[in-house]
Motif scaffolding. Structure first.
Motif, PDB file in Angstrom:
ATOM      1  N   PRO A 186       0.709  -1.417  -0.037  1.00 34.06           N
ATOM      2  CA  PRO A 186      -0.064   0.025  -0.001  1.00 34.06           C
ATOM      3  C   PRO A 186       0.941   1.095  -0.037  1.00 34.06           C
ATOM      4  O   PRO A 186       1.771   1.344   0.533  1.00 34.06           O
ATOM      5  CB  PRO A 186      -0.791  -0.185   1.291  1.00 34.06           C
ATOM      6  N   GLY A 187       0.462   2.412  -0.675  1.00 31.73           N
ATOM      7  CA  GLY A 187       1.098   3.605  -0.768  1.00 31.73           C
ATOM      8  C   GLY A 187       0.055   4.551  -0.688  1.00 31.73           C
ATOM      9  O   GLY A 187      -1.037   4.429  -1.409  1.00 31.73           O
ATOM     10  N   GLY A 188       0.448   5.878  -0.570  1.00 28.14           N
ATOM     11  CA  GLY A 188      -0.505   6.799  -0.484  1.00 28.14           C
ATOM     12  C   GLY A 188      -1.695   6.808   0.360  1.00 28.14           C
ATOM     13  O   GLY A 188      -1.577   6.406   1.728  1.00 28.14           O
ATOM     14  N   THR A 189      -2.904   6.793   0.020  1.00 31.53           N
ATOM     15  CA  THR A 189      -4.045   6.696   0.611  1.00 31.53           C
ATOM     16  C   THR A 189      -4.688   5.148   0.934  1.00 31.53           C
ATOM     17  O   THR A 189      -5.417   4.796   1.622  1.00 31.53           O
ATOM     18  CB  THR A 189      -5.420   7.409   0.245  1.00 31.53           C
ATOM     19  N   ALA A 190      -3.941   4.222   0.040  1.00 28.09           N
ATOM     20  CA  ALA A 190      -4.201   2.870   0.174  1.00 28.09           C
ATOM     21  C   ALA A 190      -3.855   2.092   1.591  1.00 28.09           C
ATOM     22  O   ALA A 190      -2.933   2.522   2.097  1.00 28.09           O
ATOM     23  CB  ALA A 190      -3.511   2.265  -0.814  1.00 28.09           C
ATOM     24  N   GLY A 191      -5.013   1.496   1.987  1.00 24.96           N
ATOM     25  CA  GLY A 191      -4.895   0.834   3.176  1.00 24.96           C
ATOM     26  C   GLY A 191      -5.202   1.946   4.609  1.00 24.96           C
ATOM     27  O   GLY A 191      -5.012   1.515   5.860  1.00 24.96           O
ATOM     28  N   ARG A 192      -5.331   2.960   4.329  1.00 26.20           N
ATOM     29  CA  ARG A 192      -5.648   4.227   5.239  1.00 26.20           C
ATOM     30  C   ARG A 192      -7.071   4.691   5.328  1.00 26.20           C
ATOM     31  O   ARG A 192      -7.433   5.427   6.195  1.00 26.20           O
ATOM     32  CB  ARG A 192      -4.678   5.273   5.089  1.00 26.20           C
ATOM     33  N   THR A 193      -7.851   4.101   4.371  1.00 22.81           N
ATOM     34  CA  THR A 193      -9.148   4.841   4.343  1.00 22.81           C
ATOM     35  C   THR A 193     -10.041   3.826   3.599  1.00 22.81           C
ATOM     36  O   THR A 193      -9.621   3.317   2.707  1.00 22.81           O
ATOM     37  CB  THR A 193      -9.369   6.086   3.354  1.00 22.81           C
ATOM     38  N   ALA A 194     -11.437   3.784   3.879  1.00 22.51           N
ATOM     39  CA  ALA A 194     -12.465   3.066   2.974  1.00 22.51           C
ATOM     40  C   ALA A 194     -13.296   4.058   1.882  1.00 22.51           C
ATOM     41  O   ALA A 194     -14.089   3.505   1.421  1.00 22.51           O
ATOM     42  CB  ALA A 194     -13.278   2.295   3.819  1.00 22.51           C
ATOM     43  N   ASP A 195     -12.933   5.417   1.876  1.00 18.20           N
ATOM     44  CA  ASP A 195     -13.428   6.170   1.179  1.00 18.20           C
ATOM     45  C   ASP A 195     -13.106   5.896  -0.191  1.00 18.20           C
ATOM     46  O   ASP A 195     -12.046   6.221  -0.844  1.00 18.20           O
ATOM     47  CB  ASP A 195     -13.120   7.515   1.601  1.00 18.20           C
ATOM     48  N   GLY A 206      -0.803   0.618  -4.831  1.00 20.35           N
ATOM     49  CA  GLY A 206      -0.727  -0.757  -4.418  1.00 20.35           C
ATOM     50  C   GLY A 206      -2.074  -1.302  -3.690  1.00 20.35           C
ATOM     51  O   GLY A 206      -3.102  -0.859  -4.119  1.00 20.35           O
ATOM     52  N   CYS A 207      -1.855  -2.210  -2.787  1.00 21.60           N
ATOM     53  CA  CYS A 207      -3.136  -2.926  -2.146  1.00 21.60           C
ATOM     54  C   CYS A 207      -3.916  -1.916  -1.302  1.00 21.60           C
ATOM     55  O   CYS A 207      -3.376  -1.054  -0.623  1.00 21.60           O
ATOM     56  CB  CYS A 207      -2.687  -4.009  -1.172  1.00 21.60           C
ATOM     57  N   THR A 208      -5.271  -1.967  -1.563  1.00 22.31           N
ATOM     58  CA  THR A 208      -6.294  -1.110  -1.247  1.00 22.31           C
ATOM     59  C   THR A 208      -7.111  -1.605   0.224  1.00 22.31           C
ATOM     60  O   THR A 208      -7.713  -1.075   0.846  1.00 22.31           O
ATOM     61  CB  THR A 208      -7.402  -0.702  -1.851  1.00 22.31           C
ATOM     62  N   PHE A 209      -6.578  -2.909   0.503  1.00 16.77           N
ATOM     63  CA  PHE A 209      -6.844  -3.764   1.646  1.00 16.77           C
ATOM     64  C   PHE A 209      -8.516  -3.986   1.517  1.00 16.77           C
ATOM     65  O   PHE A 209      -9.308  -4.123   2.349  1.00 16.77           O
ATOM     66  CB  PHE A 209      -6.830  -3.004   2.973  1.00 16.77           C
ATOM     67  N   CYS A 210      -9.062  -4.039   0.233  1.00 19.56           N
ATOM     68  CA  CYS A 210     -10.505  -4.174  -0.052  1.00 19.56           C
ATOM     69  C   CYS A 210     -10.974  -5.655   0.491  1.00 19.56           C
ATOM     70  O   CYS A 210     -12.193  -6.052   0.731  1.00 19.56           O
ATOM     71  CB  CYS A 210     -10.632  -4.073  -1.465  1.00 19.56           C
ATOM     72  N   GLY A 211      -9.916  -6.489   0.306  1.00 20.39           N
ATOM     73  CA  GLY A 211     -10.378  -8.013   0.757  1.00 20.39           C
ATOM     74  C   GLY A 211     -11.118  -8.794  -0.259  1.00 20.39           C
ATOM     75  O   GLY A 211     -11.495  -9.871  -0.003  1.00 20.39           O
TER      76      GLY A 211
END
Length: 585
Positions: A186-195, A206-211
């Protein structure tokens, strides 16, 4: 005449295409499925829309979902989890990229040497494959997985269960560790928000942690094709193969033809020598038949279709090992309902693991509603609670139903789901053969991989790993632990066209070339000599495919080896991104 024809654009075929095109060869890739454009209108986070075996877009069948899926025969109850299309089964894989356990290679001298299937070793040493591992890891790239709450829960529980923490890629003792995976960090806002408005490229990388790894990765939205988070080969090796003339000096762009179902390997026979000369394929859309000749043919159609194609082509099989010896890690599932949430539906599908040399692996994986309910139903043991001897330390065993299932699904974020994958023995009774029915491409494949016929060692390994999974679940503070006792699920399929030391029980020479057909190579999971000790197979297949490509280049095109003398170009390099058209590849 082409230099090389590759049958299949999946995890292994795309690797061979990229490496040989980069070295100036004229490479044609034929893929039976379609190429997904990765638009939201094609893919979604809806589980059944992607993974329904009959009607999901990730099925083994034509891209037109109004048409029936392609047929296979199963000799027993079970599921085959394979995908047709550019990227193959890596389209829905989880990106896990551990190396094989060193104990499955020739020359291994570890204290646990006798714990492995010594009759079916790799025909070369672990050290010989390491440079190809490193090349592949740099190309994808492979990195230590991003960690979330569910990974923290598993790793802490594994430590409390008495396991060691592993810091090396080389697995030689019982230990736990983060996954090595092919998912961009993850980079930037990825993994830090669900918006969703803040999860677009380049703000998010990178990975947005969407699952939703198993539904196909198209995040972060707006990213170029080769900067999508999960490095399935449609996002990594395929774009590199199709732009090889732009990023590698002397490279030549590979040709990709989709909806091309290969029906025959064309070969010439003179005396006792059979030589591959090309292929014939059927256009899935028009039903037209076409042929192309090549100096070398590479099969990478998968562990089930490769034997079917070989046998339907009438190629020699003097030792009877075409399609024989198939392994699949004999998986099982343990479901643990914890007392509080661990974010089990978020992040990479599987980002931590525990390995047990000579036995296999235990891996936590994503707990989403449909997947959890489906896993709980795939039992061959009947309905819970089941007999104590079959529970192997769990509270219940079998098909999870009623209040227990309702409780598990009430909040999937507190369900720790563990998959057990064994070091599965190579057995002659596990076989892919030709069935009794046919489709427009010829007689279909029949798979006989009955779990009740597994070797005593495979069954012991499965029980050993289930007990360890239960111990980890208890250490995580589970209030209930359930063992599924799964039916045969073919999700890690290997070895049906195995490479081997001896000619009497293998199809391939150590170079990847067929023993009985010259100029015919195999470069996917079917070439693996064994089940790797239990780790996920994709990285080893891709390292082996890189090695096979190098042998092809040296033997038939007079080239020099490159893995030890060049630096790979990762598919995330900025100049590769610039080479992509605006809509991606």
């Amino acid at each position: 005449m082409r230099d090389v024809i590759v049958v299949g654009a999946g995890g292994g075929g795309a690797v061979v295409a990229k490496e040989l095109a980069a070295r100036g060869l004229d490479v044609m890739v034929l893929e039976a499925g379609a190429r997904f454009a990765h638009a939201r209108k094609e893919w979604s986070h809806l589980e059944d829309r992607a993974n329904d075996l009959a009607f999901g877009y990730f099925r083994f069948g034509p891209a037109d979902l109004k048409k029936p899926r392609w047929q296979r025969e199963l000799a027993h109850a079970g599921l085959i989890l394979q995908v047709a299309g550019v990227g193959g089964t890596t389209l829905h894989y989880w990106g896990n990229c551990p190396r094989a356990m060193p104990g499955v290679f020739r020359g291994y001298r570890g204290r646990d040497r006798a714990a492995y299937d010594r009759r079916h070793e790799f025909p070369f040493s672990y050290a010989e494959l390491v440079p190809y591992y490193e090349w592949t890891e740099a190309t994808l790239p492979v990195q230590t997985a991003a960690m979330g709450t569910k990974e923290q829960a598993f790793l802490e529980a594994a430590a409390r269960a008495g396991l060691h923490y592993q810091t090396s890629k080389d697995i030689t003792r019982d230990a736990f560790r983060p996954q090595e995976n092919a998912i961009l960090q993850p980079g930037g806002t990825a993994g830090r928000t669900a918006d969703p408005h803040r999860l677009r490229y380049p703000q998010a990388r990178g990975c947005t942690f969407c699952g939703f790894c198993q539904q196909g990765c198209f995040e972060p939205l707006g990213a170029p094709r080769n900067l999508v988070a999960k490095r399935s080969v449609d996002n990594s090796y395929v774009p590199m193969a199709l732009t090889a003339d732009q990023w590698h000096r002397g490279g030549r762009k590979a040709t990709l033809i989709t909806n091309a179902f290969v029906t025959r390997i064309d070969a010439d026979t003179a005396g006792n020598r059979t030589t591959a000369r090309g292929v014939t394929w059927r256009d899935v859309s028009s039903s037209a038949e076409r042929s192309e000749r090549a100096k070398v043919v590479v099969l990478a159609g998968g562990c089930i279709e490769n034997p079917r194609l070989w046998l339907n082509s009438g190629l020699p099989n003097p030792n009877g090992w075409v399609g024989r010896g198939i392994t699949n890690h004999s998986p099982d599932v343990v479901l643990a309902v914890l007392r509080g949430p661990i974010g089990a539906s978020q992040g990479p599908a599987s980002a931590s693991r525990a390995d047990f040399p000579g036995h296999g692996s235990v891996q936590p994986f994503i707990s989403t509603p449909s997947f959890t309910a489906g896993a709980a139903a795939l039992s061959q043991a009947g309905f819970a609670p089941g007999s104590p001897s079959a529970r192997l330390g769990a509270d219940t065993v079998g098909r999870l139903i009623g209040p227990a299932l309702v409780d598990a699904l009430r909040d999937v974020d507190r369900v720790l789901t563990l998959v057990v994958i064994t070091d599965d023995d190579v057995q002659t009774n596990n076989i892919v053969n030709i069935g009794t029915s046919s489709d427009p491409c010829g007689p279909v494949a029949r798979v006989d991989l009955d779990g009740h016929k597994r070797s005593a060692r495979t069954q012991r390994n499965r029980a050993f790993l289930i007990r360890h999974a239960v111990r980890i679940a208890r250490a995580a503070g589970a209030k209930s632990v359930h063992r599924v006792d799964a039916i045969p699920v073919l999700l890690h399929i290997h070895s049906s066209m195995r490479m081997g030391i001896r000619a009497h029980d293998s199809v391939l020479q150590p170079t990847g070339e067929a023993r009985f057909v010259h100029r015919l190579f195999i470069a996917d999971n079917s070439a693996l000599p064994n089940s790797l000790g239990g780790p996920n197979p994709t990285l080893t297949t891709q390292a082996l495919a890189t090695r096979t490509a190098e042998h092809i280049f040296q033997r038939y095109f007079g080239g020099d080896p490159w893995v030890r003398h060049e630096s790979p170009t990762p598919s995330t390099d900025a100049h590769v991104s610039r080479a992509l058209p605006a809509h991606g590849l």
